[in-house]
Design a protein around this motif. Structure first.
Motif, PDB file in Angstrom:
ATOM      1  N   GLY A   1      -1.075  13.405   1.823  1.00  0.00           N
ATOM      2  CA  GLY A   1      -0.924  14.516   2.745  1.00  0.00           C
ATOM      3  C   GLY A   1       0.314  15.360   2.539  1.00  0.00           C
ATOM      4  N   MET A   2       1.113  15.058   1.524  1.00  0.00           N
ATOM      5  CA  MET A   2       2.340  15.804   1.273  1.00  0.00           C
ATOM      6  C   MET A   2       2.153  16.717   0.066  1.00  0.00           C
ATOM      7  SD  MET A   2       4.325  14.661   3.657  1.00  0.00           S
ATOM      8  CE  MET A   2       6.009  15.070   3.192  1.00  0.00           C
TER       9      MET A   2
ATOM     10  N   PHE B   1       0.856  -1.170   0.000  1.00  0.00           N
ATOM     11  CA  PHE B   1       0.000   0.000   0.000  1.00  0.00           C
ATOM     12  C   PHE B   1       0.906   1.238   0.000  1.00  0.00           C
ATOM     13  CE2 PHE B   1      -2.580  -3.305   1.653  1.00  0.00           C
ATOM     14  CZ  PHE B   1      -3.918  -2.942   1.626  1.00  0.00           C
ATOM     15  N   MET B   2       0.458   2.319  -0.616  1.00  0.00           N
ATOM     16  CA  MET B   2       1.090   3.626  -0.464  1.00  0.00           C
ATOM     17  C   MET B   2       2.563   3.672  -0.851  1.00  0.00           C
ATOM     18  SD  MET B   2      -0.737   4.868   3.076  1.00  0.00           S
ATOM     19  CE  MET B   2      -0.245   6.567   2.800  1.00  0.00           C
ATOM     20  N   LYS B   3       3.023   2.752  -1.654  1.00  0.00           N
ATOM     21  CA  LYS B   3       4.403   2.786  -2.119  1.00  0.00           C
ATOM     22  C   LYS B   3       4.382   3.047  -3.624  1.00  0.00           C
ATOM     23  CE  LYS B   3       7.326   1.836   1.346  1.00  0.00           C
ATOM     24  NZ  LYS B   3       7.776   0.501   1.699  1.00  0.00           N
ATOM     25  N   GLY B   4       3.983   4.259  -3.992  1.00  0.00           N
ATOM     26  CA  GLY B   4       3.959   4.613  -5.400  1.00  0.00           C
ATOM     27  C   GLY B   4       5.259   5.274  -5.816  1.00  0.00           C
TER      28      GLY B   4
ATOM     29  N   ASP C   1      -3.842   4.566   9.514  1.00  0.00           N
ATOM     30  CA  ASP C   1      -3.501   5.711  10.344  1.00  0.00           C
ATOM     31  C   ASP C   1      -3.933   7.024   9.688  1.00  0.00           C
ATOM     32  OD1 ASP C   1      -2.177   7.187  12.445  1.00  0.00           O
ATOM     33  OD2 ASP C   1      -0.537   7.548  11.048  1.00  0.00           O
ATOM     34  N   ARG C   2      -3.886   7.081   8.358  1.00  0.00           N
ATOM     35  CA  ARG C   2      -4.229   8.298   7.622  1.00  0.00           C
ATOM     36  C   ARG C   2      -5.702   8.342   7.204  1.00  0.00           C
ATOM     37  NH1 ARG C   2       0.038  11.325   5.580  1.00  0.00           N
ATOM     38  NH2 ARG C   2       2.032  10.673   6.445  1.00  0.00           N
ATOM     39  N   GLY C   3      -6.476   7.364   7.626  1.00  0.00           N
ATOM     40  CA  GLY C   3      -7.901   7.396   7.353  1.00  0.00           C
ATOM     41  C   GLY C   3      -8.287   6.992   5.946  1.00  0.00           C
ATOM     42  N   LEU C   4      -7.354   6.407   5.196  1.00  0.00           N
ATOM     43  CA  LEU C   4      -7.673   5.958   3.840  1.00  0.00           C
ATOM     44  C   LEU C   4      -8.485   4.665   3.881  1.00  0.00           C
ATOM     45  CD1 LEU C   4      -4.221   6.690   2.189  1.00  0.00           C
ATOM     46  CD2 LEU C   4      -6.232   8.157   2.298  1.00  0.00           C
ATOM     47  N   ILE C   5      -8.209   3.865   4.883  1.00  0.00           N
ATOM     48  CA  ILE C   5      -9.048   2.722   5.235  1.00  0.00           C
ATOM     49  C   ILE C   5      -9.233   2.809   6.746  1.00  0.00           C
ATOM     50  CG2 ILE C   5      -8.220   1.292   3.324  1.00  0.00           C
ATOM     51  CD1 ILE C   5      -6.449  -0.199   5.283  1.00  0.00           C
ATOM     52  N   SER C   6     -10.082   1.988   7.310  1.00  0.00           N
ATOM     53  CA  SER C   6     -10.348   2.103   8.744  1.00  0.00           C
ATOM     54  C   SER C   6      -9.645   0.994   9.532  1.00  0.00           C
ATOM     55  CB  SER C   6     -11.849   2.035   9.006  1.00  0.00           C
ATOM     56  OG  SER C   6     -12.331   0.717   8.794  1.00  0.00           O
ATOM     57  N   PRO C   7      -9.301   1.252  10.795  1.00  0.00           N
ATOM     58  CA  PRO C   7      -8.751   0.194  11.648  1.00  0.00           C
ATOM     59  C   PRO C   7      -9.669  -1.015  11.729  1.00  0.00           C
ATOM     60  CG  PRO C   7      -8.424   2.333  12.682  1.00  0.00           C
ATOM     61  CD  PRO C   7      -9.309   2.559  11.482  1.00  0.00           C
TER      62      PRO C   7
ATOM     63  N   HIS D   1      -5.072   8.726  -3.714  1.00  0.00           N
ATOM     64  CA  HIS D   1      -4.461   7.870  -2.697  1.00  0.00           C
ATOM     65  C   HIS D   1      -5.533   7.019  -2.013  1.00  0.00           C
ATOM     66  CE1 HIS D   1      -0.301   9.197  -2.686  1.00  0.00           C
ATOM     67  NE2 HIS D   1      -0.681  10.461  -2.695  1.00  0.00           N
ATOM     68  N   GLU D   2      -6.655   7.641  -1.701  1.00  0.00           N
ATOM     69  CA  GLU D   2      -7.724   6.902  -1.031  1.00  0.00           C
ATOM     70  C   GLU D   2      -8.289   5.816  -1.930  1.00  0.00           C
ATOM     71  OE1 GLU D   2     -11.939   7.591   1.370  1.00  0.00           O
ATOM     72  OE2 GLU D   2     -10.842   9.299   0.542  1.00  0.00           O
ATOM     73  N   ARG D   3      -8.509   6.112  -3.208  1.00  0.00           N
ATOM     74  CA  ARG D   3      -9.020   5.098  -4.138  1.00  0.00           C
ATOM     75  C   ARG D   3      -8.054   3.920  -4.237  1.00  0.00           C
ATOM     76  NH1 ARG D   3     -11.122   9.618  -7.006  1.00  0.00           N
ATOM     77  NH2 ARG D   3      -9.210   9.850  -8.232  1.00  0.00           N
ATOM     78  N   ASN D   4      -6.761   4.223  -4.316  1.00  0.00           N
ATOM     79  CA  ASN D   4      -5.775   3.147  -4.431  1.00  0.00           C
ATOM     80  C   ASN D   4      -5.680   2.338  -3.144  1.00  0.00           C
ATOM     81  OD1 ASN D   4      -5.323   4.313  -6.911  1.00  0.00           O
ATOM     82  ND2 ASN D   4      -3.104   4.133  -6.795  1.00  0.00           N
ATOM     83  N   ALA D   5      -5.793   3.007  -2.007  1.00  0.00           N
ATOM     84  CA  ALA D   5      -5.747   2.289  -0.735  1.00  0.00           C
ATOM     85  C   ALA D   5      -6.940   1.349  -0.600  1.00  0.00           C
ATOM     86  CB  ALA D   5      -5.708   3.282   0.424  1.00  0.00           C
ATOM     87  N   ARG D   6      -8.098   1.817  -1.012  1.00  0.00           N
ATOM     88  CA  ARG D   6      -9.280   0.966  -0.940  1.00  0.00           C
ATOM     89  C   ARG D   6      -9.178  -0.196  -1.916  1.00  0.00           C
ATOM     90  NH1 ARG D   6     -12.054   2.266   2.881  1.00  0.00           N
ATOM     91  NH2 ARG D   6     -13.316   0.430   2.455  1.00  0.00           N
TER      92      ARG D   6
END
Length: 245
Positions: A122-123, A86-89, A182-188, A132-137
């Motif tokens: 967030g950067m 995840f998040m390693k683009g 942690d960043r709210g892209l998906i939930s705990p 980012h959110e679409r890709n995380a989901r």
């Protein structure tokens, strides 16, 4: 030595003998008996004690590195391992193909895929947070598919080393999923659902986040905090080829 005879006294000889015995004992109790063992060919096998949940978090460098290394160890025993990132683009500080991808591809039974997006959520790097959110989901959905595939597989038996991960894996590494939560892209809660749904024989490895994933306190069997004491990035050092990517 005795000044009169020039010979070593009895206590000296006993000490040398004891040290010699200690060295012999070390050699006897060392894998390979003190001789570097040859590497065996990797053949498909099945683990006997997999099934734990591991979480690696913290502000120090090495979370992904540790997970990748553990995956290499498992693959070296012939277990089927897959890493979903995840998040390693991409980013302007790293190349599209990282060193770990080349290394993983060279290890039988070890595979990877990436659901990251350019930049970092967030950067101010020109990346779009909604993307980012679409890709995380999408990564979460893929993780669910992989967990379901493992549930359908017989993890007590060897899995062909060249099988697709959709045929089941013994170890699933979800790299940076804790950052996504942690960043709210998906939930705990969605991370916990993956833990709850995983089959007993699947070793599930979760990495990421500088914040403590308190929600995993009861769900994870191993939680490791990787803490920073000093990091060259704080002095302006950018990511280096061969260490960070």
């Amino acid at each position: 030595m005795s000044e009169e005879t020039g010979e070593r006294n009895t206590d000296d000889r006993r000490t040398d003998a004891r040290r010699g015995n200690d060295r012999d004992a070390v050699r006897r109790n060392t894998p390979g008996r003190g001789i570097t063992p040859d590497a065996d060919p990797i053949e498909a096998s099945a683990p006997e004690e997999f099934g734990l949940v591991q979480a690696w978090w913290g502000d120090g460098k090495g979370k992904t590195t540790a997970a990748i290394g553990m995956g290499a160890r498992a693959a070296g025993h012939g277990y089927r391992v897959h890493m979903l990132q995840f998040m390693k683009g991409g980013a302007d500080s790293v190349e599209a193909v990282r060193g770990e991808y080349n290394a993983i591809r060279a290890i039988p039974g070890y595979s990877f895929e990436n659901t990251g997006h350019y930049g970092w959520h967030g950067m101010a790097d020109g990346s779009a947070d909604d993307e980012h959110e679409r890709n995380a989901r999408a990564g979460l959905e893929r993780a669910r598919d992989l967990v379901d595939a493992a549930d359908d597989a017989d993890l007590t038996t060897p899995i062909p080393l060249d099988a697709e991960p959709d045929a089941g894996v013994h170890m699933l590494i979800l790299d940076e999923i804790l950052y996504a939560a942690d960043r709210g892209l998906i939930s705990p809660e969605e991370v916990l659902a993956l833990v709850d749904d995983k089959p007993d024989g699947l070793e599930l490895v979760l990495t990421g986040s500088h914040e403590r994933p308190a929600y995993l306190a009861d769900a994870a069997d191993l939680i490791t905090r990787v803490g920073k004491e000093k990091h060259p990035i704080d002095a302006g050092q950018r990511a280096r080829k061969g260490t960070e990517y």
